[in-house]
Write a protein that holds these residues in place. Structure first.
Motif, short mmCIF file in Angstrom:
data_model
loop_
_atom_site.label_atom_id
_atom_site.label_comp_id
_atom_site.label_asym_id
_atom_site.label_seq_id
_atom_site.Cartn_x
_atom_site.Cartn_y
_atom_site.Cartn_z
N ILE A 33 -1.18 5.72 31.50
CA ILE A 33 -0.03 4.87 32.63
C ILE A 33 0.20 5.29 33.80
N SER A 34 0.74 6.24 33.39
CA SER A 34 1.26 7.12 34.68
C SER A 34 -0.08 7.47 36.00
N GLU A 35 -1.30 8.07 35.23
CA GLU A 35 -1.97 8.09 35.47
C GLU A 35 -2.68 7.31 36.70
N LYS A 36 -2.81 5.99 35.84
CA LYS A 36 -3.32 4.69 36.20
C LYS A 36 -2.62 4.49 37.73
N ALA A 37 -1.25 4.35 37.63
CA ALA A 37 -0.20 4.17 38.77
C ALA A 37 -0.36 4.89 40.18
N ARG A 38 -1.55 5.81 39.64
CA ARG A 38 -1.54 6.91 40.67
C ARG A 38 -3.08 5.94 41.73
N GLU A 39 -3.22 5.57 39.99
CA GLU A 39 -5.14 5.04 40.65
C GLU A 39 -5.17 4.08 41.94
N ILE A 42 0.76 2.92 43.37
CA ILE A 42 1.84 2.65 42.35
C ILE A 42 2.69 3.80 43.15
N THR A 43 2.16 5.30 42.83
CA THR A 43 3.00 5.99 43.18
C THR A 43 1.84 7.13 43.93
#
Length: 156
Positions: A33-39, A42-43
């Motif tokens: 989810i942290s990687e997806k947030a970058r995609e 979101i971050t």
């Protein structure tokens, strides 16, 4: 209700629902989810967000019932509040004191500046929904992204 949260900030949209994932550990879920947030922009720092998720889990694991966890990052690295929904193919250990295995994850991202109000509101609305057995059953058995979004966008 979810509807009021959705109107306020459009927390979850198409693309933020991930079904039938093969993920084997809590750390892999948090990395995902942290990687997806970058995609999703979101971050800018998936590493920073991941650290904040891990820090929160170390305080107290976020598995709140059998099958369900609500990991959340209140983070300086998060630009805007968002919600991801994940459903795994197989339940995984979450390290909860109650030994709950987890299959459904609501991942909450909240900017550090909004931590006092926004994340409490999101968390409590999800926790409230999860007290409803019908909701839990529906979310566990939803067939596709559209069904999940409809459940999370329920009017009422």
């Amino acid at each position: 209700s979810y509807e009021s949260i959705r109107r306020e900030n459009m927390l979850i949209n198409k693309g933020q629902v991930f079904l039938d994932l093969d993920v084997n550990s809590k750390i892999d879920v948090l990395k995902f989810i942290s990687e997806k947030a970058r995609e999703f922009n979101i971050t800018d720092s998936s590493e920073g967000v991941l650290k904040d998720f891990i820090k929160r889990e170390e305080e107290y694991p976020t598995a709140i019932a059998p099958d369900f966890a609500i990991p959340h990052a209140k983070s300086q690295y998060v630009k805007e509040a968002r919600l991801f929904f994940l459903r795994l193919n197989n339940a995984i250990e979450w390290g909860s004191p109650d030994k709950f295995k987890v299959k459904v994850i609501f991942g909450i991202f909240v900017p550090a500046s909004e931590k006092g109000t926004r994340h409490i509101k999101i968390l409590s609305s999800i926790a409230t929904e999860l007290m409803d057995d019908k909701f839990k059953e529906s979310i566990l058995n939803s067939k596709n992204e559209e069904e999940v979004l409809n459940l999370l966008y329920v009017e009422g």
